[in-house]
Design a protein around this motif. Structure first.
Motif, mmCIF file in Angstrom:
data_model
loop_
_atom_site.group_PDB
_atom_site.id
_atom_site.type_symbol
_atom_site.label_atom_id
_atom_site.label_comp_id
_atom_site.label_asym_id
_atom_site.label_seq_id
_atom_site.Cartn_x
_atom_site.Cartn_y
_atom_site.Cartn_z
ATOM 1 N N ASP A 558 47.580 41.199 35.641
ATOM 2 C CA ASP A 558 47.948 41.234 37.056
ATOM 3 C C ASP A 558 48.431 42.618 37.474
ATOM 4 O O ASP A 558 49.303 42.760 38.331
ATOM 5 N N ALA A 559 47.870 43.651 36.849
ATOM 6 C CA ALA A 559 48.128 45.009 37.327
ATOM 7 C C ALA A 559 47.429 45.180 38.664
ATOM 8 O O ALA A 559 46.355 44.628 38.898
ATOM 9 N N ARG A 560 48.024 45.975 39.555
ATOM 10 C CA ARG A 560 47.487 46.143 40.900
ATOM 11 C C ARG A 560 47.014 47.581 41.101
ATOM 12 O O ARG A 560 47.779 48.534 40.891
ATOM 13 N N PHE A 561 45.747 47.734 41.523
ATOM 14 C CA PHE A 561 45.178 49.060 41.716
ATOM 15 C C PHE A 561 43.968 48.948 42.626
ATOM 16 O O PHE A 561 43.460 47.851 42.900
ATOM 17 N N GLY A 590 32.828 38.129 39.775
ATOM 18 C CA GLY A 590 33.204 37.250 38.677
ATOM 19 C C GLY A 590 34.532 37.578 38.030
ATOM 20 O O GLY A 590 35.072 36.747 37.298
ATOM 21 N N GLN A 591 35.074 38.775 38.292
ATOM 22 C CA GLN A 591 36.295 39.193 37.616
ATOM 23 C C GLN A 591 37.532 38.651 38.331
ATOM 24 O O GLN A 591 37.820 39.026 39.463
ATOM 25 N N PRO A 592 38.315 37.783 37.676
ATOM 26 C CA PRO A 592 39.552 37.292 38.296
ATOM 27 C C PRO A 592 40.520 38.445 38.551
ATOM 28 O O PRO A 592 40.581 39.406 37.787
ATOM 29 N N GLY A 593 41.269 38.326 39.631
ATOM 30 C CA GLY A 593 42.268 39.337 39.946
ATOM 31 C C GLY A 593 41.725 40.587 40.593
ATOM 32 O O GLY A 593 42.480 41.530 40.853
ATOM 33 N N LEU A 594 40.426 40.615 40.871
ATOM 34 C CA LEU A 594 39.780 41.790 41.454
ATOM 35 C C LEU A 594 38.945 41.343 42.648
ATOM 36 O O LEU A 594 38.097 40.461 42.519
ATOM 37 N N THR A 595 39.190 41.925 43.817
ATOM 38 C CA THR A 595 38.440 41.572 45.019
ATOM 39 C C THR A 595 37.474 42.696 45.354
ATOM 40 O O THR A 595 37.879 43.847 45.528
ATOM 41 N N TYR A 596 36.209 42.351 45.433
ATOM 42 C CA TYR A 596 35.139 43.339 45.597
ATOM 43 C C TYR A 596 34.716 43.451 47.058
ATOM 44 O O TYR A 596 34.479 42.447 47.738
ATOM 45 N N PHE A 613 45.851 48.092 50.586
ATOM 46 C CA PHE A 613 47.149 48.577 50.122
ATOM 47 C C PHE A 613 48.233 47.506 50.301
ATOM 48 O O PHE A 613 49.215 47.491 49.558
ATOM 49 N N GLY A 614 48.054 46.616 51.247
ATOM 50 C CA GLY A 614 48.959 45.478 51.375
ATOM 51 C C GLY A 614 48.653 44.400 50.352
ATOM 52 O O GLY A 614 49.561 43.824 49.745
ATOM 53 N N HIS A 615 47.364 44.137 50.135
ATOM 54 C CA HIS A 615 46.951 43.113 49.174
ATOM 55 C C HIS A 615 47.414 43.450 47.769
ATOM 56 O O HIS A 615 47.770 42.556 46.988
ATOM 57 N N MET A 616 47.441 44.738 47.435
ATOM 58 C CA MET A 616 47.902 45.166 46.119
ATOM 59 C C MET A 616 49.379 44.848 45.892
ATOM 60 O O MET A 616 49.848 44.839 44.752
ATOM 61 N N GLN A 617 50.109 44.571 46.961
ATOM 62 C CA GLN A 617 51.547 44.298 46.847
ATOM 63 C C GLN A 617 51.907 42.836 47.098
ATOM 64 O O GLN A 617 53.060 42.442 46.893
ATOM 65 N N ALA A 618 50.952 42.050 47.545
ATOM 66 C CA ALA A 618 51.245 40.668 47.920
ATOM 67 C C ALA A 618 51.491 39.804 46.695
ATOM 68 O O ALA A 618 50.906 40.021 45.627
ATOM 69 N N GLY A 621 48.365 38.480 45.769
ATOM 70 C CA GLY A 621 47.333 39.505 45.900
ATOM 71 C C GLY A 621 46.694 39.854 44.573
ATOM 72 O O GLY A 621 46.666 39.063 43.624
ATOM 73 N N GLY A 622 46.182 41.074 44.501
ATOM 74 C CA GLY A 622 45.490 41.523 43.297
ATOM 75 C C GLY A 622 44.965 42.921 43.489
ATOM 76 O O GLY A 622 45.398 43.666 44.377
ATOM 77 N N SER A 623 44.013 43.285 42.678
ATOM 78 C CA SER A 623 43.404 44.606 42.730
ATOM 79 C C SER A 623 42.137 44.577 43.570
ATOM 80 O O SER A 623 41.608 43.504 43.885
ATOM 81 N N LEU A 624 41.657 45.771 43.919
ATOM 82 C CA LEU A 624 40.452 45.894 44.737
ATOM 83 C C LEU A 624 39.399 46.717 44.012
ATOM 84 O O LEU A 624 39.728 47.621 43.239
#
Length: 805
Positions: A558-561, A590-596, A613-618, A621-624
């Motif tokens: 659940d790292a955010r980037f 297909g990758q959980p925690g990553l929104t494409y 940048f908001g989603h990375m902190q929710a 949320g998750g990574s993009l």
């Protein structure tokens, strides 16, 4: 040389408070940790009812080899600010230690490897006992500690209050020797050398056995060389105190040489035989090999067979006093590698056997081990007993362990505001890659809190992914300040990259594994070090696959980037097939925690980045993952209002509104927008109601549809998805989809919407060519789109005729 009590006190750094009998306490806890870890595994495989008949597993032997090392660390060496990556197969040891500290509950242990129980491998997101770094895919957790060290340095330099508040923590990896087979270890070591890492310990469980057999002899000599070459101090913890005393006696040096020269497989075989009732092999082999050496017969005669077995198996990594003295050698913040010789399966019936990696004790073996450990029936899950020391005193010792402080070790960090005046890009023609560079450059010129929290990183493609202007503004992070020599020598260059402790870009070598682990470490700066960072990493899109294991690892924690991959697809035409990507959108979906996302236009990208940048902190949320292109497109002249931005973020909008009776709709994603519009123009006169649906995120659309599917399965109220609402404007239209990627990234929309679909995309490796030729070869040009629309129309007509007949 300091006396024993003084040495033990120095390890914890507090001679005054260290009990004189600390060694006895630690040995008592080691025995309990060893028992609980093995009972946890045995319970899961032999006691707990099985509904599927599958082996549960649990790596008893791999746990046993590190029981001493981890007991010493957690009950004496570690401080609360230290962070540890525990080798995957030592998960039961970790959970047993946390149970003794009151940080894990019995229910989790009883349900080890079951739903809701302690995880098979330590997990930040799924375990209850506050894992620092997830491990699982060997080698990645080890490298994570190195990049965690760089991240800690970055935080302490950019937020000086952290420098004043507390000493830096040590980033510690407890690793199996077989993890050194992983190439990413050496890539990380080189990067660590470049960044002059500090406060990093790698503790190697050198048991010389891996999954398929016994590790090659003399491996440690190579290991020492690798670490010394990059500035690490290497500490050998090879022999225990019994052996060290024996070596001082006549014949002792010859015995030491025999052990040093003994092949690993012979040593392991003798260990197993000795542990299982036949310890005579030691005497037989030593006497045969050292016949004629003065003192050897007399030395061996001092021990009966069982005593000789205890002596010959007294390796440093399984000897508490030797371990503590080894750790005490780390007197400064220089990175340290501890090579701790251990026995796989130490103190258990599996000790030394080459097949013990995934082996489990039988019911009979466990009964014998239980008796050996002095565990009474019904007391298997008791945290402590009075066998070695009074329980009350053991509890007091545990409570006073430096690591075991009250409260959570997960730190809180404030949310970073995304400014209302988030940069936009005004241009008649621009690529999404260039637009990304403009947006970051504009942020870099400002003084917003957001700009101060962004840290960028790239594996030697900073300029070619359009990060250069941002780096000009913010500089490169380095422990060693260095001016731009070209600038000092008045040589003209677009790059003005000063290196200093205040820089906000971390330049990496060409190693995608390092990029993703660096992003993982930066993305966990908040919970690990108390200061939220917003990492942005760039790479070439096809090379996501080179670091895919590390990307999965980063997301699993659940790292955010924000991952920006560019250029993408066959649209990078002249570069050829080796640099053209096909399936990366499917990875993103297909990758959980990553929104494409794959925006085609600059205003779409601005909306996505602002939301991102908001989603990375929710909390949810998750990574993009932003898949961008170098293809410059004519930009629509429109305003970026809230409704439009919301549709972009939701995944799609109508670029050209359809008519309600339209028989076909064009659906596209990314850089093929010009071909779509060319086909639309050619068809508009005959099909005035032909709509064009711009998909900005197949991932967001799919996730929304999947949530609806899950709700229906659970009998919950079903809400229309964003895709439902959009396609309701063309309720009878067949779909023609186009994407510079595998067609499956969009073709699923047909099934989701219950529509006929004709999917165009890329299913074969590309080649060097110009864009018109490549689009023609792969069926993505306007002509192919027009043909697909004609086919779709004929199909609808055929369907109606068939229905009337």
């Amino acid at each position: 040389m300091a006396g024993k009590a003084t040495q033990l006190a120095l390890v914890s750094g507090d001679k005054k408070d260290a009990p004189a009998d600390k060694l006895a306490y630690l040995k008592a806890l080691e025995r309990r940790v060893l028992w609980l870890s093995h009972w946890m595994i045995h319970n899961a495989n032999h006691v707990r009812p099985s509904r599927d008949g599958l082996k549960v597993g649990g790596h008893q032997a791999s746990s046993a080899s590190v029981a001493t090392l981890m007991t010493a660390l957690y009950f004496d060496i570690l401080r609360p600010e230290d962070r540890v990556a525990v080798k995957p197969h030592a998960s039961p040891i970790f959970h047993a230690i946390q149970y003794l500290m009151g940080r894990q509950d019995r229910d989790a242990l009883e349900n080890f490897r079951a739903l809701g129980g302690a995880q098979s491998y330590p997990s930040r997101t799924k375990d209850k006992d506050e894992v620092d770094f997830s491990t699982g895919s060997v080698g990645l957790g080890v490298a994570m500690t190195l990049f965690g060290s760089i991240t800690q340095d970055y935080v302490r330099q950019h937020f000086p209050e952290r420098e004043k508040a507390a000493k830096p923590g040590r980033m510690i990896a407890v690793m199996g020797d077989a993890e050194l087979d992983e190439g990413n270890i050496y890539e990380a070591l080189l990067e660590g050398w470049k960044y002059d890492i500090r406060n990093t310990w790698w503790v190697i469980d050198y048991n010389r056995q891996s999954l398929d057999g016994v590790v090659n002899d003399q491996l440690f000599q190579k290991i020492k060389g690798f670490f010394a070459a990059v500035g690490w101090k290497v500490v050998m913890i090879k022999y225990g105190k019994l052996l060290e005393e024996a070596f001082k006696k006549p014949g002792g040096e010859a015995l030491r040489n025999w052990i040093d020269d003994c092949p690993n497989d012979l040593y392991s075989a003798l260990v197993f035989k000795g542990q299982n009732g036949d310890p005579s092999g030691w005497r037989k082999h030593v006497l045969a090999d050292l016949a004629g050496h003065n003192g050897i017969p007399q030395l061996l005669a001092e021990y009966d067979d069982e005593g000789l077995h205890r002596l010959m198996t007294n390796l440093g990594g399984n000897d508490m006093e030797a371990v503590l003295e080894g750790f005490a050698q780390a007197e400064d913040d220089t990175p340290h590698c501890f090579i701790a010789y251990t026995i796989k399966g130490a103190q258990t019936p599996q000790a030394g056997h080459k097949d013990n990696h995934a082996g489990l004790m039988s019911v009979e073996q466990m009964a014998s081990f239980k008796s050996q450990m002095g565990i009474a029936d019904g007391a298997e899950w008791e945290a402590l007993d009075d066998r070695d020391l009074p329980v009350a005193k053991l509890r007091d010792f545990i409570a006073k362990a430096p690591f075991n402080q009250p409260g959570s070790r997960v730190k809180e960090s404030a949310r970073v505001a995304v400014p209302d005046d988030f940069p936009t890009v005004k241009a008649d023609r621009i690529s999404t890659q260039a637009a990304f560079g403009h947006i970051l450059n504009a942020l870099g010129k400002g003084r917003s809190d957001l700009a101060g929290r962004i840290v960028s990183t790239s594996p030697d493609v900073t300029v070619s992914t359009n990060l250069g202007a941002w780096v000009n503004q913010r500089g490169i992070f380095s422990r060693r300040a260095r001016d731009d020599i070209f600038r000092a020598e008045k040589v003209v260059s677009a790059q003005k990259w000063a290196r200093s402790l205040t820089g906000q870009h971390i330049e990496l070598g060409i190693a995608e594994n390092n990029l993703f682990i660096m992003l993982a470490a930066l993305g966990l700066a908040g919970p690990l070090f108390g200061e939220k960072l917003l990492p942005v990493g760039t790479l070439y899109d096809p090379f996501i696959a080179r670091g895919l294991d590390a990307l999965n690892y980063a997301c699993y924690q659940d790292a955010r980037f924000m991952l920006v991959s560019t250029p993408s697809g066959i649209t990078l035409a002249p570069e050829g097939g080796a640099h053209q990507s096909i399936s990366t959108p499917l990875i993103g979906m297909g990758q959980p925690g990553l929104t494409y996302f794959e925006p085609a236009y600059a205003d779409e990208l601005a909306a996505v980045m602002r939301w991102g940048f908001g989603h990375m902190q929710a909390a949810d949320g998750g990574s993009l993952y932003l898949r961008l292109s170098t293809r410059g497109l004519e930009q629509p002249q429109r305003s970026l209002d809230a409704d439009f931005a919301a549709q972009v973020v939701a995944g799609a909008y109508w670029l050209v509104e359809p008519s309600p009776d339209s028989e076909v709709a064009l659906v596209y994603c990314g850089a093929v927008a010009p071909e779509i519009m060319e086909a639309h123009s050619a068809l508009a006169e005959d099909m005035p109601g032909l709509g064009v649906l711009a998909v900005t995120s197949p991932d967001r659309l799919y996730s929304d549809w999947n949530r609806q599917t899950e709700a229906r399965r659970k009998g919950q109220k079903v809400q229309p998805t964003h895709l439902d609402r959009l396609l309701a404007q063309a309720p009878a239209a067949a779909l023609v989809t186009a994407h510079d990627s595998h067609p499956a990234a969009l073709s699923w929309i047909g099934a989701a919407a219950g529509r006929p679909v004709h999917a165009l995309g890329v299913t074969k490796f590309g080649q060097s060519a110009d864009l018109p030729d490549l689009y023609r070869v792969h069926g993505l040009d306007a002509e192919a789109l027009i043909d697909a629309v004609a086919t779709a129309c004929l199909g609808r007509i055929g369907g109606r005729l068939g229905g009337s007949l």
